[in-house]
Design an enzyme around this catalytic site. Sequence first.
Site, short mmCIF file in Angstrom:
data_model
loop_
_atom_site.label_atom_id
_atom_site.label_comp_id
_atom_site.label_asym_id
_atom_site.label_seq_id
_atom_site.Cartn_x
_atom_site.Cartn_y
_atom_site.Cartn_z
N GLU A 8 -6.50 -3.03 -7.58
CA GLU A 8 -6.88 -2.18 -6.44
C GLU A 8 -6.70 -0.70 -6.77
O GLU A 8 -7.51 0.14 -6.40
CB GLU A 8 -6.05 -2.56 -5.20
CG GLU A 8 -6.43 -3.92 -4.64
CD GLU A 8 -6.03 -4.09 -3.16
OE1 GLU A 8 -4.95 -3.60 -2.80
OE2 GLU A 8 -6.80 -4.70 -2.41
N ALA A 24 12.10 -1.41 7.56
CA ALA A 24 11.00 -1.29 8.52
C ALA A 24 9.67 -1.41 7.82
O ALA A 24 8.72 -0.67 8.06
CB ALA A 24 11.11 0.03 9.29
N GLY A 25 9.59 -2.37 6.88
CA GLY A 25 8.30 -2.70 6.26
C GLY A 25 7.58 -3.72 7.12
O GLY A 25 7.87 -3.88 8.31
#
Lengths: 405, 405
Positions: A170, A11-12
């Site tokens: 990031e 469920a990414g």
Amino acid sequence: MSQPKIVVLGAGYGGLTTVAKLQKKLGVNDAHITLVNKHDYHYESTWLHEVAAGTLHHDRGRMKITDLINSAKVNFVQDTVTAIKPDEKKVELTNGVLEYDYLVVALGFEAATFGIPGLLENAFTIGSINQSRLIRQHIEYQFAKYNNESVQKQERLNIVVGGGGFTGIEFLGELANRVPELCEEYDIDRSKVRLINVEAMDTIMPGFDPELIEYAMNSLEARGVEFKLGAFLKECRPDGITIEQNGVREDIPTLTTVWAAGVRANHLVEESSLEDNRGKVEVDANLRAPSHKDVFVVGDCALIWNKEIDRPYPPTAQIAMQEAEICAHNLIALIKGGELEEFEFINRGTVCSLGEKDAMGSIFGGKKLFGWSASVMKKVIDNRALFKIGGVGLVLKKGKFNIFG
Amino acid sequence: MSQPKIVVLGAGYGGLTTVAKLQKKLGVNDAHITLVNKHDYHYESTWLHEVAAGTLHHDRGRMKITDLINSAKVNFVQDTVTAIKPDEKKVELTNGVLEYDYLVVALGFEAATFGIPGLLENAFTIGSINQSRLIRQHIEYQFAKYNNESVQKQERLNIVVGGGGFTGIEFLGELANRVPELCEEYDIDRSKVRLINVEAMDTIMPGFDPELIEYAMNSLEARGVEFKLGAFLKECRPDGITIEQNGVREDIPTLTTVWAAGVRANHLVEESSLEDNRGKVEVDANLRAPSHKDVFVVGDCALIWNKEIDRPYPPTAQIAMQEAEICAHNLIALIKGGELEEFEFINRGTVCSLGEKDAMGSIFGGKKLFGWSASVMKKVIDNRALFKIGGVGLVLKKGKFNIFG
């Protein structure tokens, strides 16, 4: 007439976008859809570096899966996939077995450590909510311990980030903002803390415009990040690392090495009988496994060739979600009749965050963005991902709007 | 005529209350006052259990010393005392030596481990800001790690508190409130976490009214605290403890043992040539060291006999502040002329917190208080301590007012 069974693994970005489109376009009686995921929540994996740095709470970046799916149309199974058996049209879970007519493999990535000694055992990776909040707590714990020892240990305050690609840069952008807060919290001079980036190439963010790279390095160096470029990580120990740069070896004491220099597809792909290329399935134009036409593969487990530069596309959320759209379309066509579509990547640009208020990147046809405007665009991209998965409601609930932060 | 030199060691309740009264009553030319403290801040040591549990931020419970003293009258030296030399009328610091005409020893407490094997090395104590926030982070780190291991370790979720006295019980009250928050933060069932109190006596809070003790135990047990009474801690290891209860030995796996079962005076007292009784100075009626009349001792380093029950008074903030008032009065009398006063303890009652919204205790002549009214009284007591040290301004800045929390 029996309904075809569609099983979606993961469920990414890929799996959930597929399910979102399927449940929108298919009626209750068109198919029996099952979504399998290890946790009962989806998380924004492109936001995990913020969780790991401690600048975003993990609950901001995760959502209950049952809130995102239509339970009249999709059956959610919380379980861990242990094996994919495409020859038997089966998937094995820890607590059971699922049979399928169509399978969507969207099991995402795991860290690739390239056999570097000690890396698997001693480094952290930014790969899940659990791992990311552990990194956050681990770093804070080192700061908390620092002033409690008669001999203060510099290795508690040295943080090494392996890899100058997207995740590493990031993460450093967030850390550079977080460290002054930690210093205040634990009465430590900021000048004692080292943030060290180790990158094997001669540049960070390879493939990016040199002007953007320059901008990113300046932004991070101004906040105390040290770059070790052309530096190879030779060993990772519990209390330090060894790098080799220009033929010279250097030991850096550290209790915190975060490895962000490589990902590979979920190992279950390689272990299955799906034909693989370096652990991924090189899918056909319709995103199906060449060896098993009832198996679709999307996201980080799929390999798609970028013919323009004769290299595979890198695994990103953007490409995963575009693949999921085509995958869902093709599943619907197979079930209800219609033309299969071929996948073609549309590059909407890429923005790399450098912390809450800074970013750099390029959008639509190569226009370069820096600073505030780039950071706004980054938030737009993050919100777009939420929209694809959960519509306007999810954007309003979890979206990023603090553009004047 | 030269000004007499007053040196005050320690900026805890005793030292700071002494200085507060001296600077109020003495003119700029009456004396040369020097306050020595290890940190540049004072902290409310009776609030540290909240910091350790993570229910109060340490900055709420500490204040810059320079904000509390009148720098025209008091000279603040941030340094660590290494030796008291009363025969030479000197105090040695890490970075220098101070001479005095009058000395006030207010160096507080340290943990007493009674020679229990492994306790000093493996247990935490709630003794300073640094130690307390380390406990907070240590506990949270165990929760963060729990879901990251293939074999989950119960010792990460077992928290042992040694001692059923004031600090131990107040700490458990806060922990019992904090643990559900940690469980939510790290996706852990509350039922998996154990909070274990180990107390050698057959009761917690010895000397308290049985009804109050009953109330406290019920309140804590209802929030999941287990009491092991009449249980002796035999050994503390990095990964567990051994206790003996009713002649039976039991091993409890834990990575978190917090020792709150005993304090002693700062070791510098025993190491000095001041005559001592079990590490403390048994002061005369004017709070002076019998062997050195120019040395006053207040707070946890002083021993004062409670003739009513033929035992020494326990070391509390209340008695330290009352002693400081007399100490300051007597210093002023010695310098400006006047009668020395004798110390007499006035028991204003004692309230034991059981977490944010619960408490129990007795006030003014033995009236018993429970629950909300006791927790309000506890906040009144906490605010009173702030008032003594920093006046109304400090109460408004750091005081506890959330009585309807």
